[in-house]
Design an enzyme around this catalytic site. Structure first.
Site, PDB file in Angstrom:
ATOM      1  N   ARG A  47       0.805  -1.227   0.000  1.00 47.09           N
ATOM      2  CA  ARG A  47       0.000   0.000   0.000  1.00 47.09           C
ATOM      3  C   ARG A  47       0.838   1.277   0.000  1.00 47.09           C
ATOM      4  NH1 ARG A  47      -5.316  -0.733   0.160  1.00 47.09           N
ATOM      5  NH2 ARG A  47      -6.220  -2.577   1.150  1.00 47.09           N
TER       6      ARG A  47
ATOM      7  N   THR B 154     -10.110  -3.132  -7.765  1.00 44.44           N
ATOM      8  CA  THR B 154     -10.562  -3.083  -6.367  1.00 44.44           C
ATOM      9  C   THR B 154     -11.891  -3.818  -6.239  1.00 44.44           C
ATOM     10  OG1 THR B 154     -11.252  -1.798  -4.452  1.00 44.44           O
ATOM     11  CG2 THR B 154     -11.572  -0.711  -6.543  1.00 44.44           C
ATOM     12  N   ILE B 155     -11.968  -4.684  -5.238  1.00 45.59           N
ATOM     13  CA  ILE B 155     -13.238  -5.386  -5.022  1.00 45.59           C
ATOM     14  C   ILE B 155     -14.317  -4.380  -4.631  1.00 45.59           C
ATOM     15  CG2 ILE B 155     -12.201  -7.587  -4.348  1.00 45.59           C
ATOM     16  CD1 ILE B 155     -13.111  -6.794  -1.399  1.00 45.59           C
ATOM     17  N   ASP B 156     -13.907  -3.218  -4.105  1.00 43.33           N
ATOM     18  CA  ASP B 156     -14.879  -2.244  -3.603  1.00 43.33           C
ATOM     19  C   ASP B 156     -15.790  -1.689  -4.704  1.00 43.33           C
ATOM     20  OD1 ASP B 156     -13.573  -2.700  -1.276  1.00 43.33           O
ATOM     21  OD2 ASP B 156     -12.918  -0.641  -0.923  1.00 43.33           O
TER      22      ASP B 156
ATOM     23  N   LYS C  68     -34.629 -19.406  13.696  1.00 41.87           N
ATOM     24  CA  LYS C  68     -34.421 -18.911  15.067  1.00 41.87           C
ATOM     25  C   LYS C  68     -33.368 -17.803  15.197  1.00 41.87           C
ATOM     26  CE  LYS C  68     -31.193 -22.573  16.410  1.00 41.87           C
ATOM     27  NZ  LYS C  68     -30.861 -23.607  17.346  1.00 41.87           N
TER      28      LYS C  68
ATOM     29  N   TYR D  15     -12.227 -10.874   3.582  1.00 40.79           N
ATOM     30  CA  TYR D  15     -11.031 -11.555   3.068  1.00 40.79           C
ATOM     31  C   TYR D  15     -11.396 -12.848   2.342  1.00 40.79           C
ATOM     32  CZ  TYR D  15      -8.963  -7.999   5.919  1.00 40.79           C
ATOM     33  OH  TYR D  15      -8.632  -6.763   6.419  1.00 40.79           O
TER      34      TYR D  15
HETATM   35  P1  FBP Z   1      -8.198  -1.666  -2.359  1.00 40.42           P
HETATM   36  O1  FBP Z   1      -9.069  -0.455  -2.503  1.00 40.42           O
HETATM   37  O2  FBP Z   1      -6.769  -1.354  -2.201  1.00 40.42           O
HETATM   38  O3  FBP Z   1      -8.445  -2.629  -3.486  1.00 40.42           O
HETATM   39  O4  FBP Z   1      -8.608  -2.448  -1.033  1.00 40.42           O
HETATM   40  C1  FBP Z   1      -9.930  -2.552  -0.640  1.00 40.42           C
HETATM   41  C2  FBP Z   1     -10.108  -3.353   0.630  1.00 40.42           C
HETATM   42  O5  FBP Z   1     -10.234  -4.728   0.354  1.00 40.42           O
HETATM   43  C3  FBP Z   1     -11.320  -2.823   1.381  1.00 40.42           C
HETATM   44  O6  FBP Z   1     -12.494  -3.449   0.948  1.00 40.42           O
HETATM   45  C4  FBP Z   1     -10.957  -3.082   2.808  1.00 40.42           C
HETATM   46  O7  FBP Z   1     -11.558  -2.141   3.657  1.00 40.42           O
HETATM   47  C5  FBP Z   1      -9.466  -2.923   2.823  1.00 40.42           C
HETATM   48  O8  FBP Z   1      -9.019  -3.192   1.523  1.00 40.42           O
HETATM   49  C6  FBP Z   1      -8.779  -3.831   3.798  1.00 40.42           C
HETATM   50  O9  FBP Z   1      -7.438  -3.520   3.821  1.00 40.42           O
HETATM   51  P2  FBP Z   1      -6.332  -4.477   4.402  1.00 40.42           P
HETATM   52  O10 FBP Z   1      -6.016  -5.489   3.345  1.00 40.42           O
HETATM   53  O11 FBP Z   1      -5.176  -3.565   4.618  1.00 40.42           O
HETATM   54  O12 FBP Z   1      -6.855  -5.116   5.642  1.00 40.42           O
END
Ligand code: FBP
Length: 552
Positions: free
Chosen positions: A145, A203-205, A242, A424
């Site tokens: 990062r 990015t998965i986001d 439940k 994850y």
């Molecule tokens: P990127 O934007 O770098 O692709 O990462 C997104 C992400 O997976 C978020 O969804 C999450 O909040 C964050 O990374 C988690 O970061 P880390 O891998 O440092 O725990």
């Protein structure tokens, strides 16, 4: 890699699809559009990106290999969080530069941008590439990062590239990494350093998208993994009848993942952070909204349900945002004193020193969350919101509210909860066919941009809701996606982050159906990603993209 699974073995033989423009190789015919501008703050962006600003959008058409094309040596970097398909971007890039000239070479910088600055790399040979085709993860070269933004880093990059004979860099990352790719491109071009820089949207986001970049890779696969799990939980909830399941879904800021998973699985509740912010909802209002659904289902004899919570929610609740800002200041100003305290003492200190209004908000939070807000801080002294267990917090607060409602006679039922966090689990899954094809195409297309001599561009593959024969390949100037935003007290050029649009088709579809999904048990069970089989099962496109495109 000593042992591989049967699926991985079969999957290694999968040949990803390419847009027609790339079918004959990465030596393409380039069609230039008109000069471009920026999404906002045009003059400032123009002044910062003097040599790369205004480049045209590029569209590619298939062409025969140019005779005498020289071999290229290209460096590649994975930047930021893992996203399914990263290895296929690299495989596509490798095959693309080899199609330009079979003597071309690919160098992978290790552990993200740090590898470029520190000169840590490995040559990506056919054997390395073949071992990772169609696999999830970023373990081929690793990621990191570190932000590439200073002149010292840019100079180190230049030196290391020159020694290795690298004439082009491909940076695979999210909005920040692609912003930095563009700054590096500008630095090289304005200093007459002949190194091209190309970005790829990862990015998965799902928050790196716009008119030209219709999806960031990894979003499709990650959402399918989470939706499979949510569907399984929905079925369990509907079988046992439940539990209420509170499921937090990854996505640092935008709620695209929560929205897509809601569209795929039809849960009883899904909170969308962008709506919370737009309506300026308080935490109590969010809790009330969920409690009302729980009570209505209980009245119909259903003491179970599924609620989706986006990871970034807490920062979108206006009162919590203000609380976090004051907490940051308060704890930073008293760092020495506070660091010497135990957890309970920290909470008491905060309660006694916050402004009256915010002390009330803080006091309304469950004890565990109060402690997390006081303790979990990053190296810059900020609360680490992703570590805050919002799913637990809401489950607990809804439980408290239901007790009150019971006393008032507006709720009769049982409320038992299970909490989950899915994040994850989805980031390194084997890429779906969509991501395998899209990523390979993005990488191959990056090679075409290199072959066309361009810099400061993002690799773009569009029309992906249609079969690959209709995909459009090309390049988008990164400056075109930029505006100026305030970051850490400074005005910075950044790619505009795409949040969920409340007037966009995906949210509107969700909003039109959520009342029905709250009342009924209308769960959809997507099941696991299918890699082999009928196209209507294997070659799916996200609901988000499908709805967005249908609305155009
Ligand atoms: P990127 O934007 O770098 O692709 O990462 C997104 C992400 O997976 C978020 O969804 C999450 O909040 C964050 O990374 C988690 O970061 P880390 O891998 O440092 O725990």
């Amino acid at each position: 890699m000593s042992q591989i699974s049967p699926l991985q073995k079969a999957r290694a033989a999968y040949a990803p699809k390419l847009p027609p423009a790339l079918a004959r190789g990465a030596a393409v015919r380039v069609i230039e559009g008109a000069p471009t501008t920026a999404v906002a703050d045009v003059d400032k962006i123009k002044a910062i990106f003097k040599t790369t600003f205004g480049s045209p959008v590029l569209t590619f058409e298939a062409a025969d290999k140019a005779a005498g094309a020289k071999p290229v040596t290209v460096g590649v970097i994975l930047s930021g969080g893992q996203a399914p398909g990263g290895h296929n971007v690299i495989a596509g890039l490798f095959d693309g530069i080899k199609s330009l000239n079979s003597d071309s070479r690919l160098i992978g910088f290790l552990k993200g941008p740090d590898g470029l600055v520190r000169d840590e790399y490995m040559e990506l040979t056919p054997a390395v590439i073949d071992a990772y085709r169609n696999t999830g993860g970023f373990d081929m070269i690793g990621s990191g990062r570190t932000k590439l933004e200073t002149d010292e880093q840019f100079e180190a990059a230049r030196r290391n590239c020159e020694v290795l004979g690298i004439s082009a860099l491909v940076i695979i990352g999210g909005d920040d990494s692609n912003t930095n790719a563009c700054m590096l491109a500008e630095y090289f071009k304005s200093h007459d350093i002949p190194i091209q820089v190309i970005g790829c949207p990862k990015t998965i986001d799902g928050d790196l998208k716009n008119e030209w970049i219709e999806a960031s890779f990894g979003f499709d696969t990650a959402c399918r993994v989470y939706s499979e799990l949510i569907g399984n939980i929905g079925r369990d909830a509907n079988s046992a009848k439940k539990y209420w399941h509170f499921i937090k879904l990854m996505g640092r800021s935008a709620s695209h993942i929560a929205l897509e998973c809601a569209l795929q699985t039809q849960p009883n509740v899904a909170i969308i952070s962008e709506e919370v912010a737009a309506k300026k909802m308080t935490l109590a209002e969010i809790v009330e909204q969920i409690a009302v659904v729980v009570a209505a289902r209980a009245a119909a004899g259903m003491n179970f349900g599924v609620a989706l919570i986006p990871e970034g929610l807490i920062e979108f609740v206006p009162e919590i945002k203000v609380l976090i800002a004051e907490l940051n200041d308060l704890l930073a100003a008293n760092a020495d004193k506070v660091n010497a305290m135990d957890k309970a003492a920290k909470v008491e200190f905060v309660k006694a020193n916050l402004s009256a209004e915010l002390a009330k908000v803080f006091g309304s939070l469950p004890a565990g969350i109060q402690a997390q807000l006081c303790n979990d801080r990053d190296p810059h002294g900020n609360v680490q919101v992703s570590l805050i267990e919002t799913e637990k917090m809401l489950a607990e607060m809804v439980g408290t509210r239901l007790k009150q409602m019971k006393a008032e006679g507006t709720y009769v039922g049982k409320f038992s909860t299970q909490v989950h966090f899915f994040g994850y689990e989805g980031r390194c899954a084997a890429p779906s066919n969509y991501d395998a094809d899209y990523c390979y195409s993005l990488g191959y297309n990056a090679a075409a941009l290199i072959g066309a001599g361009r810099t400061g561009y993002m690799s773009s593959v569009r029309n992906t809701v249609l079969p690959a024969e209709k995909w459009i390949a090309g390049g988008i100037p990164i400056t075109m996606m930029m505006n100026i935003e305030r970051r850490h007290g400074h005005d910075k050029p950044v790619i505009r982050k795409a949040l969920v649009e409340l007037d966009g088709a995906p949210f509107k579809f969700f909003a039109a159906h959520r009342a029905e999904w709250a009342k009924e048990t209308a769960y959809v069970y997507p099941g696991p990603i299918q890699y082999f089989g009928p196209t209507e099962v294997c070659d799916l496109v996200t609901k988000t993209l499908t709805l967005e495109k249908a609305a155009k």
